[in-house]
Scaffold this motif. Structure first.
Motif, PDB file in Angstrom:
ATOM      1  N   GLN A   1      -5.964 -10.006   8.369  1.00 60.28           N
ATOM      2  CA  GLN A   1      -5.140  -9.822   9.570  1.00 60.28           C
ATOM      3  C   GLN A   1      -4.362  -8.515   9.578  1.00 60.28           C
ATOM      4  O   GLN A   1      -3.819  -8.117  10.602  1.00 60.28           O
ATOM      5  N   TRP A   2      -4.252  -7.882   8.408  1.00 62.30           N
ATOM      6  CA  TRP A   2      -3.473  -6.639   8.366  1.00 62.30           C
ATOM      7  C   TRP A   2      -4.058  -5.649   7.375  1.00 62.30           C
ATOM      8  O   TRP A   2      -4.102  -5.929   6.177  1.00 62.30           O
ATOM      9  N   VAL A   3      -4.499  -4.509   7.892  1.00 61.09           N
ATOM     10  CA  VAL A   3      -4.983  -3.449   7.011  1.00 61.09           C
ATOM     11  C   VAL A   3      -3.825  -2.473   6.805  1.00 61.09           C
ATOM     12  O   VAL A   3      -3.560  -1.581   7.609  1.00 61.09           O
ATOM     13  N   CYS A   4      -3.138  -2.722   5.725  1.00 56.70           N
ATOM     14  CA  CYS A   4      -1.913  -1.983   5.439  1.00 56.70           C
ATOM     15  C   CYS A   4      -2.150  -0.462   5.395  1.00 56.70           C
ATOM     16  O   CYS A   4      -1.339   0.321   5.885  1.00 56.70           O
TER      17      CYS A   4
ATOM     18  N   GLY B   1       8.311   0.345   9.801  1.00 63.61           N
ATOM     19  CA  GLY B   1       8.742   0.341   8.397  1.00 63.61           C
ATOM     20  C   GLY B   1       9.282  -1.007   7.973  1.00 63.61           C
ATOM     21  O   GLY B   1       8.900  -1.550   6.923  1.00 63.61           O
ATOM     22  N   GLU B   2      10.146  -1.570   8.784  1.00 64.08           N
ATOM     23  CA  GLU B   2      10.738  -2.845   8.402  1.00 64.08           C
ATOM     24  C   GLU B   2       9.731  -3.978   8.546  1.00 64.08           C
ATOM     25  O   GLU B   2       9.741  -4.935   7.763  1.00 64.08           O
ATOM     26  N   ALA B   3       8.814  -3.840   9.520  1.00 64.65           N
ATOM     27  CA  ALA B   3       7.766  -4.849   9.655  1.00 64.65           C
ATOM     28  C   ALA B   3       6.855  -4.823   8.418  1.00 64.65           C
ATOM     29  O   ALA B   3       6.428  -5.868   7.927  1.00 64.65           O
ATOM     30  N   MET B   4       6.586  -3.628   7.890  1.00 64.99           N
ATOM     31  CA  MET B   4       5.779  -3.527   6.661  1.00 64.99           C
ATOM     32  C   MET B   4       6.489  -4.262   5.522  1.00 64.99           C
ATOM     33  O   MET B   4       5.865  -5.008   4.769  1.00 64.99           O
ATOM     34  N   GLN B   5       7.797  -4.048   5.420  1.00 61.18           N
ATOM     35  CA  GLN B   5       8.556  -4.751   4.372  1.00 61.18           C
ATOM     36  C   GLN B   5       8.392  -6.261   4.514  1.00 61.18           C
ATOM     37  O   GLN B   5       8.157  -6.974   3.534  1.00 61.18           O
TER      38      GLN B   5
ATOM     39  N   CYS C   1       0.847  -1.186   0.000  1.00 63.87           N
ATOM     40  CA  CYS C   1       0.000   0.000   0.000  1.00 63.87           C
ATOM     41  C   CYS C   1       0.878   1.229   0.000  1.00 63.87           C
ATOM     42  O   CYS C   1       0.837   2.034   0.905  1.00 63.87           O
ATOM     43  N   GLU C   2       1.724   1.333  -1.014  1.00 63.19           N
ATOM     44  CA  GLU C   2       2.640   2.475  -1.054  1.00 63.19           C
ATOM     45  C   GLU C   2       1.877   3.790  -1.193  1.00 63.19           C
ATOM     46  O   GLU C   2       0.734   3.813  -1.663  1.00 63.19           O
ATOM     47  N   VAL C   3       2.563   4.859  -0.820  1.00 62.15           N
ATOM     48  CA  VAL C   3       2.000   6.199  -0.961  1.00 62.15           C
ATOM     49  C   VAL C   3       1.951   6.508  -2.460  1.00 62.15           C
ATOM     50  O   VAL C   3       2.941   6.290  -3.167  1.00 62.15           O
ATOM     51  N   SER C   4       0.808   6.983  -2.961  1.00 61.11           N
ATOM     52  CA  SER C   4       0.752   7.198  -4.408  1.00 61.11           C
ATOM     53  C   SER C   4       1.502   8.480  -4.770  1.00 61.11           C
ATOM     54  O   SER C   4       1.677   9.383  -3.948  1.00 61.11           O
TER      55      SER C   4
ATOM     56  N   SER D   1       1.024 -10.026  16.076  1.00 61.11           N
ATOM     57  CA  SER D   1       0.505  -9.964  17.439  1.00 61.11           C
ATOM     58  C   SER D   1       0.929  -8.668  18.141  1.00 61.11           C
ATOM     59  O   SER D   1       0.393  -8.311  19.176  1.00 61.11           O
ATOM     60  N   GLN D   2       1.896  -7.962  17.548  1.00 60.63           N
ATOM     61  CA  GLN D   2       2.355  -6.694  18.132  1.00 60.63           C
ATOM     62  C   GLN D   2       1.709  -5.488  17.456  1.00 60.63           C
ATOM     63  O   GLN D   2       2.178  -4.357  17.588  1.00 60.63           O
ATOM     64  N   LYS D   3       0.639  -5.745  16.710  1.00 61.61           N
ATOM     65  CA  LYS D   3      -0.062  -4.659  16.027  1.00 61.61           C
ATOM     66  C   LYS D   3      -0.820  -3.844  17.070  1.00 61.61           C
ATOM     67  O   LYS D   3      -1.497  -4.400  17.927  1.00 61.61           O
ATOM     68  N   THR D   4      -0.704  -2.522  16.970  1.00 58.08           N
ATOM     69  CA  THR D   4      -1.397  -1.681  17.947  1.00 58.08           C
ATOM     70  C   THR D   4      -2.733  -1.204  17.374  1.00 58.08           C
ATOM     71  O   THR D   4      -3.001  -1.380  16.175  1.00 58.08           O
ATOM     72  N   GLU D   5      -3.489  -0.604  18.226  1.00 58.98           N
ATOM     73  CA  GLU D   5      -4.809  -0.071  17.851  1.00 58.98           C
ATOM     74  C   GLU D   5      -4.756   0.759  16.562  1.00 58.98           C
ATOM     75  O   GLU D   5      -5.591   0.619  15.689  1.00 58.98           O
ATOM     76  N   ASN D   6      -3.759   1.632  16.460  1.00 59.93           N
ATOM     77  CA  ASN D   6      -3.699   2.523  15.294  1.00 59.93           C
ATOM     78  C   ASN D   6      -2.919   1.929  14.119  1.00 59.93           C
ATOM     79  O   ASN D   6      -2.589   2.630  13.172  1.00 59.93           O
ATOM     80  N   GLY D   7      -2.620   0.643  14.209  1.00 63.81           N
ATOM     81  CA  GLY D   7      -2.038  -0.044  13.056  1.00 63.81           C
ATOM     82  C   GLY D   7      -0.522  -0.139  13.040  1.00 63.81           C
ATOM     83  O   GLY D   7       0.054  -0.713  12.122  1.00 63.81           O
TER      84      GLY D   7
END
Ligand code: CBY
Length: 434
Positions: A262-265, A245-249, A26-29, A230-236
C-alpha cells in the motif's frame, strides 16, 4: 544442546534482532546526506525562527543529531525564555512541542529543565481544550493537531491523562480531523503518533487499562492510517508536500496496520528530495517537519533519558547559505487582482506590486490604497504570518471560522508570507468555515 542445533537458533535470534522497521523506514542513506543540507541551513541560519517557534527546529535537529552543543544551547535558551515569559499565553500544542524539544534527549551537562512543572502546565492546558470542546459543540481551543501533540508529550513525559478519554477524543470519525470536509493528513499523522505512544505505554505495562480501550486504539490507528493512505498522490506525497514528513513518521511506526504494497516509501522519499532541491522547504518549520522522516526518525524517538548525539553525519552546516526565505524581488511591477469576500459580498481592487512579491505584499498595498475595505491584522505563527482579522472581522475557533486564502479560485497550500503571486492572479481572502 548440541552445536548443530544451536546454529539455526542463533541465526533466528540474530534475525529477530534486526529491527523490523528497517524494511519500512526508507531514510536517506549517509552518502546522500548532502541533499539534506539546504534543510539544515534553513533551520540553523534562519532569523525567522524566534522564541517558541524554534521548538520545531530544535526537536528536528536533535532527533537528527545534527547540532553542536553551542548551537543547541542557543536554541534551548530561546525556547526557555519564551516558555518562562509567555507560559500563560502559549497554546497547548506550543507547550507540548517545547517539552518535546527541550526533553528530546539528555544534554551534556544534564541541563536542568523542570519537566514536572511544564508537564503539569500541559495537563492543565489539555484539560482546558477538553472543557472548551464540552462548552463549544466539540470544538477545541486550538485543533486536533495540537491535542495530539499534547497527548504525545504527556505520554512520553509521564504526564497524567485518561486513556479512555484520549481514545474517545481521537475517534477517527470526529469532525476535527477535517477542514472543509477534507481529511487533514497532518492532523491524522500526529494523532497516529500519539495513539501509538499510548498503545506502547499500555503494552509495556506502564499503564493498566481495560481491553476495550486497547481494541479501540487499534481500530483508531487502523482507520487513520487508511485515511492517510487514501490521500496518497500520484507522485507518492501524502496529502501535500507539507504534510508528507509527519505522515511518513506515522507510517513508519504503524507498519502492522497496512500492507507493504500500500505504500512505496522510496517513491515518497524521492519526490520529497526533488522538492527540496526546488526550494519547497524555505520555511524553517517546513524544513523541521520533513527532516526527521528523511533521517529515519520519528517523534516517538524522543527520550529524555538517552544522551544527545552531536554533529553526526556529513553535514556542512556553517558555511552554506540557507534557502532564501523570500525569493528575489525584482524591479519590474506586475498587476494582480485582490478581493475580500464575505458571504456574497466582494470588495475588489487591482494592485501593482514588484515581481516576486508574496500574498502579504499585495494585502499591504491594498490596505495602503483603501484602509476601510482592505485593513487586516496578522499574527506570527511558526509557519510565518497568519491572517487573523480583515475589515475588523476576527477568525474564531469556537465557530470554526477563518480567513481562507485562494488564488484563481483554488485553496492555497501556503500562507501569506510564502505564496509568491503571479501577474494577473485573482487573489482572494474569503471569510470561511472549516
Ligand atoms: N500547529 C497548528 O496548530 C496548525 C495545525 C495545522 C493542521 C497545520 C496546517 C499542520 C502543521 N503541520 O502544522 C493547521 N494548518 C490548522 C489546524 C489550521 C486551522 C487553524 C485554526 C485552528 N483551528 O487551530 C485552519 C484555520 C483550518 C488553518 N490551518 C488555516 C490555514 C490557512 C491560513 C490562512 C490565514 N488566515 O492566514 C492556510 C494558508 C490555507 C488557506 N488556503 O487558507 C493554511 N492553514 C495552510 C496553507 C497550512 C499549511 C502551511 C504550509 C505552508 N507552507 O505555509 C499547513 C502545514 C498548516 C500549517 N496550514 Co493551516 C497544512 C498543509 O498544507 N500541510 C501547531 C503549532 C504549535 O505550531
Amino acid at each position: 544442546m548440541r552445536q548443530s542445533h544451536q546454529l539455526p537458533l542463533v541465526g533466528l535470534l540474530l534475525f529477530s534482532l534486526i529491527p523490523r522497521q528497517q524494511c519500512e523506514i526508507c531514510e536517506v542513506s549517509k552518502e546522500y546526506y548532502t541533499t539534506l543540507n539546504p534543510l539544515i541551513s534553513t533551520m540553523i541560519n534562519s532569523k525567522y525562527t524566534k522564541g517558541i517557534h524554534a521548538a520545531n527546529v530544535l526537536l528536528s535537529l536533535r532527533l537528527g543529531g545534527i547540532l553542536n552543543p553551542n548551537q543547541e544551547q542557543q536554541l534551548i535558551q530561546q525556547i526557555n525564555t519564551a516558555v518562562e515569559n509567555k507560559k500563560p499565553s502559549l497554546t497547548s500544542g506550543q507547550l507540548a512541542l517545547a517539552i518535546l524539544a527541550l526533553g528530546a534527549c539528555k544534554g551534556p551537562d544534564g541541563i536542568s529543565i523542570n519537566y514536572s512543572e511544564l508537564v503539569g502546565d500541559l495537563e492543565n492546558k489539555f484539560q482546558a481544550e477538553i472543557k472548551n470542546m464540552e462548552d463549544h459543540d466539540g470544538n477545541p481551543l486550538t485543533n486536533y493537531y495540537q491535542l495530539s501533540l499534547d497527548i504525545l508529550a504527556l505520554c512520553l513525559f509521564s504526564g497524567n491523562y485518561s486513556i479512555t478519554e484520549v481514545t474517545k477524543i481521537l475517534d477517527p470519525e470526529s469532525k476535527n480531523y477535517y477542514f472543509h470536509e477534507q481529511f487533514s493528513v497532518d492532523t491524522g499523522a500526529m494523532a497516529v503518533l500519539a495513539l501509538i505512544c499510548v498503545k506502547r505505554s499500555i503494552t509495556s505495562g506502564q499503564n493498566k487499562i481495560d481491553t476495550s480501550d486497547l481494541e479501540n486504539i487499534d481500530n483508531h490507528i487502523e482507520s487513520l492510517i487508511a485515511k492517510i493512505l487514501s490521500q496518497k498522490t500520484e507522485n507518492g506525497l501524502l496529502g501535500n508536500i507539507y504534510s508528507t514528513g509527519e505522515a511518513m513518521q506515522a507510517l513508519f511506526v504503524s507498519s502492522d496496520y497496512y500492507n507493504k504494497s500500500q505504500w512505496v516509501c522510496q517513491k515518497t522519499r524521492d519526490t520529497v528530495l526533488t522538492e527540496i532541491s526546488q526550494g519547497a522547504f524555505r520555511m524553517p518549520t517546513a524544513a523541521a517537519q520533513i527532516l526527521p522522516a528523511l533521517m529515519g526518525k520519528t517523534y516517538l524517538d524522543v527520550n529524555k533519558d538517552s544522551s544527545c548525539v552531536y554533529g553526526s553525519g556529513n553535514f556542512n552546516i556553517s558555511t552554506q547559505d540557507p534557502i532564501s526565505v523570500t525569493p528575489a524581488v525584482s524591479a519590474s511591477q506586475i498587476k494582480v487582482n485582490y478581493s475580500v469576500v464575505i458571504n456574497n459580498a466582494k470588495d475588489r481592487i487591482v494592485v501593482s506590486v514588484a515581481d516576486g512579491s508574496v500574498f502579504l505584499d499585495v494585502m499591504e498595498q491594498a490596505q495602503k490604497e483603501n484602509a476601510t475595505l482592505f485593513s487586516f491584522t496578522v499574527e506570527e505563527s511558526s509557519w510565518g504570518p497568519y491572517i487573523t482579522t480583515v475589515q475588523g472581522i476576527k477568525a474564531n475557533n469556537n465557530d470554526r471560522t477563518y480567513w481562507e486564502l485562494l488564488s484563481n479560485g483554488e485553496h492555497l497550500s501556503q500562507g501569506v508570507g510564502s505564496y509568491v503571486v503571479h501577474a494577473g492572479d485573482d487573489l482572494e481572502v474569503r471569510w470561511s468555515t472549516y
